[in-house]
Design an enzyme around this catalytic site. Structure first.
Site, PDB file in Angstrom:
ATOM      1  N   CYS A   2     -30.393-124.050 -17.422  1.00 31.16           N
ATOM      2  CA  CYS A   2     -29.677-124.385 -18.718  1.00 31.16           C
ATOM      3  C   CYS A   2     -28.192-124.569 -18.034  1.00 31.16           C
ATOM      4  O   CYS A   2     -27.716-124.884 -17.063  1.00 31.16           O
ATOM      5  CB  CYS A   2     -29.913-123.566 -19.592  1.00 31.16           C
ATOM      6  SG  CYS A   2     -30.241-121.853 -19.152  1.00 31.16           S
ATOM      7  N   ASN A  80     -27.891-119.355 -16.223  1.00 28.90           N
ATOM      8  CA  ASN A  80     -28.318-120.778 -15.729  1.00 28.90           C
ATOM      9  C   ASN A  80     -29.069-120.707 -14.619  1.00 28.90           C
ATOM     10  O   ASN A  80     -28.517-120.235 -13.622  1.00 28.90           O
ATOM     11  CB  ASN A  80     -26.974-121.730 -15.735  1.00 28.90           C
ATOM     12  CG  ASN A  80     -27.250-122.843 -15.042  1.00 28.90           C
ATOM     13  OD1 ASN A  80     -28.459-123.511 -15.293  1.00 28.90           O
ATOM     14  ND2 ASN A  80     -26.524-123.646 -14.399  1.00 28.90           N
ATOM     15  N   GLY A  81     -30.306-121.127 -14.591  1.00 33.05           N
ATOM     16  CA  GLY A  81     -30.992-121.319 -13.215  1.00 33.05           C
ATOM     17  C   GLY A  81     -32.544-120.589 -13.145  1.00 33.05           C
ATOM     18  O   GLY A  81     -33.093-120.435 -14.425  1.00 33.05           O
ATOM     19  N   ILE A 297     -38.038-143.788  -5.212  1.00 35.56           N
ATOM     20  CA  ILE A 297     -37.272-145.135  -5.757  1.00 35.56           C
ATOM     21  C   ILE A 297     -37.268-146.054  -4.419  1.00 35.56           C
ATOM     22  O   ILE A 297     -37.120-145.514  -3.234  1.00 35.56           O
ATOM     23  CB  ILE A 297     -36.073-144.728  -5.870  1.00 35.56           C
ATOM     24  CG1 ILE A 297     -35.954-143.949  -7.385  1.00 35.56           C
ATOM     25  CG2 ILE A 297     -35.063-145.990  -5.965  1.00 35.56           C
ATOM     26  CD1 ILE A 297     -36.099-144.926  -8.447  1.00 35.56           C
TER      27      ILE A 297
END
Length: 636
Positions: A2, A80-81, A297
């Site tokens: 987050c 966060n994490g 990619i």
């Protein structure tokens, strides 16, 4: 995964104002956590405090809502994490009689702090930025992970203290527009990014990795402390045979991939076909009973396209492979969104394809494992040759002849297109040769403007001759010579300031969580204690890693060269981005801006546009700065 925010006002402030401010900060990072948000607000004398977060739900989907409180409501955390060893830590605490109310890793951090204080932070294996408010002692603790995978910014003046996961949240809550930081701008034009502790703004700092802030709310003072003492460049070497070290390397990689694959949502891997992503994908495929999803990619421009290598690995591990071939149009359509999301100048062109692979990957999974950190941990960059090359060159070519060699070879090494081949590399090597053996590696880091050319373009007030003094002090390395020295410098600068920033911002802009199994304290400490020849044998980079896994890949596959993950931006600056680039060299506006030597910067850009000389790195660095300046800084 987050984003977090925090705000302290050093006076009583209404709860409505606190809520407005913290919600504003949260809303600006909605992309980091679109699943839910949470706030804590308390208006006291002599201070008022608010903490908030946006959540991307990965673990404990039902009961992991934040903020999380201690049982007596006296300690509050926003986080966060991901903590990869949270289950082991939880088990340890439960044996000591600690009770839990959720199955989240956030609560484990909180309970660990309750039991052991800030000493507990060193027990965490993960990527994180968190803040803990402890009412019992009226202190705030803000911590950042070992490698700096998760961002943490902070600002303090006489009225307030603010911290945030992204600059946009912090800057938009300040009362006045911050000035441009002279060291920050100098670092940017040298490196193409700004590593901690600096930012582009005066007064706003990045918390260095593996550190925590202890803020005394009563005294309005704070200190910054290391979470644990890092091994320095004089790390004691292990007495271990190559074969035993190879066995340990393999075990540690499998263990790390396993720990980083814990998730309550679908998970896959970025697969470029290089050594690192191929090994991570192989390890994950062998850990799961069903085929994994892999994502790569490719480019329409064949000199940048290496998608064939990823297909070989995908077939080998029987993955559900997703390949996306992208064009100039695909990337330039999103260039504003991508570059401006960094909130400060940032010109690593590989951020563009990283954004696109994240964007496509998010449609299939919510978590992706990456090969990031493999080059720093196992010694995989071409620039790690520079110590040997500098020594060989300076022993062979007398100092008095070096200038003549550069003058004679300059026309031969000149290129007119964005081609990063042998001539480009030879030119960079010659420009970085140092007969004193003290500065050459710091100049090799300079992907934008090297020391001897920057003063031609940037005004004297922005030039700093002691630019890298902080990093020399932090690493205890003034005159880098060994592979270990180079790796420790990279950990403090390019890994934290470039590689991890690129992945965090581009993946989180797509609400995708990326995890890097190579970024594991155990693995870093192990490789840092190995004899250097295990990592680089002669001219063979990442030797022990490749040797540990070579029997699981086609013959010589791991020895194939790989050009990296850049984008052909030099071409685009002459085509789809040309009009915008030309708008940034308006003479009157450059004079008013008062940052550049006007005639020199205009000539540099014009020579590139006309293909008189390829100046891709310098012009792209200038372009990204001007884009930030006119679209972000001018609008504050």
């Amino acid at each position: 995964m987050c984003g977090i925010n925090g705000y302290i006002k050093f006076e009583k402030e209404s709860e409505n104002t606190l809520k407005t401010n913290i919600n504003t900060m949260n809303n600006l990072i909605y992309h980091r956590g679109p699943d839910e948000d949470g706030i804590f607000c308390e208006s006291n004398t002599p201070y008022s405090i608010a903490m908030g977060m946006r959540r991307l739900s990965i673990i404990d989907l039902s009961s992991g809502k934040q903020p999380i409180y201690s049982d007596d409501k006296k300690i509050i955390i926003v986080f966060n994490g991901e903590i990869y060893n949270y289950r082991e830590l939880k088990s340890k605490l439960q044996k000591l009689g600690v009770k839990f109310n959720t199955t989240s890793d956030t609560e484990v951090i909180l309970k660990l702090y309750e039991k052991f204080g800030v000493e507990s932070f060193k027990e965490l294996d993960g990527m994180y930025g968190f803040s803990i408010y402890d009412k019992n002692i009226n202190k705030l603790f803000i911590a950042r992970d070992y490698f700096g995978e998760k961002p943490l910014y902070y600002y303090k003046n006489n009225d307030k203290f603010v911290w945030a996961s992204e600059l946009k949240s912090l800057v938009n809550i300040l009362d006045t527009k911050p000035a441009i930081n002279k060291t920050g701008i100098n670092l940017y034009f040298r490196l193409t990014y700004i590593p901690a502790p600096y930012t582009i703004y005066d007064g706003i700092h990045k918390l260095k990795p593996n550190h925590f802030i202890e803020f005394n709310l009563n005294k309005k003072t704070f200190s910054i402390n290391p979470i644990e003492e890092e091994a320095k460049s004089n790390t004691n070497k292990l007495d271990i045979s190559f074969n035993e070290a190879k066995k340990v390397t393999k075990e540690l990689m499998y263990e790390s991939v396993k720990s980083r694959s814990v998730s309550d949502v679908p998970i896959g891997t970025f697969l470029s076909g290089g050594v690192d992503s191929s090994i991570v994908s192989l390890c994950l495929s062998q850990h799961t009973s069903t085929p994994i999803d892999t994502f790569s990619i490719g480019f329409e421009k064949k000199s940048y396209d290496e998608s064939d290598k990823s297909r070989v690995v995908a077939k080998l591990i029987n993955s559900k492979h997703h390949e996306f071939i992208i064009s100039e149009k695909d990337l330039t359509e999103d260039v504003n969104k991508i570059l401006l999301n960094f909130d400060e100048p940032f010109s690593d062109s590989s951020s563009l394809p990283t954004y696109l692979v994240s964007n496509r990957t998010k449609k299939h999974v919510k978590v992706a494992l990456t090969g990031d950190g493999g080059d720093e941990v196992f010694g995989g960059y071409n620039k790690y040759y520079i110590g040997k090359l500098n020594t060989k060159y300076t022993n062979l070519v007398p100092k008095g002849l070096h200038g003549i060699v550069k003058k004679v070879t300059s026309p031969l090494l000149k290129t007119s297109s964005d081609n990063r081949g042998k001539r480009f590399k030879m030119k960079r090597l010659l420009n970085s040769i140092d007969y004193n053996g003290s500065e050459f590696y710091w100049d090799i880091l300079s992907l934008g403007y090297q020391k001897n050319t920057l003063s031609n373009y940037l005004l004297p007030k922005y030039i700093n001759d002691n630019l890298f003094s902080v990093y020399k002090k932090d690493t205890n390395i003034s005159h880098p010579k060994s592979l270990t020295d180079f790796r420790f410098i990279d950990k403090a600068t390019s890994l934290e300031g470039d590689m991890l920033v690129k992945v965090d911002r581009t993946s989180m802009l797509n609400s995708l969580e990326c995890r890097a199994p190579f970024l594991n304290k155990k693995i870093w400490n192990f490789t840092s204690q190995l004899p250097e020849e295990y990592l680089m044998k002669g001219w063979d980079k990442k030797f022990i890693l490749k040797d540990a896994f070579k029997d699981q890949f086609p013959k010589d596959f791991l020895d194939k060269g790989k050009s990296g993950f850049g984008a052909p931006v030099g071409d685009w600056l002459k085509s789809s981005l040309k009009i915008e680039l030309e708008s940034y060299i308006n003479e009157k506006e450059l004079i008013d801006q008062n940052i550049f030597h006007v005639d020199n910067i205009i000539s540099l850009v014009r020579n590139h546009i006309s293909s008189k000389e390829d100046n891709t790195f310098k012009v792209w660095t200038f372009y990204c700065f001007q884009k930030w300046y006119y679209n972000t800084y001018n609008n504050l």
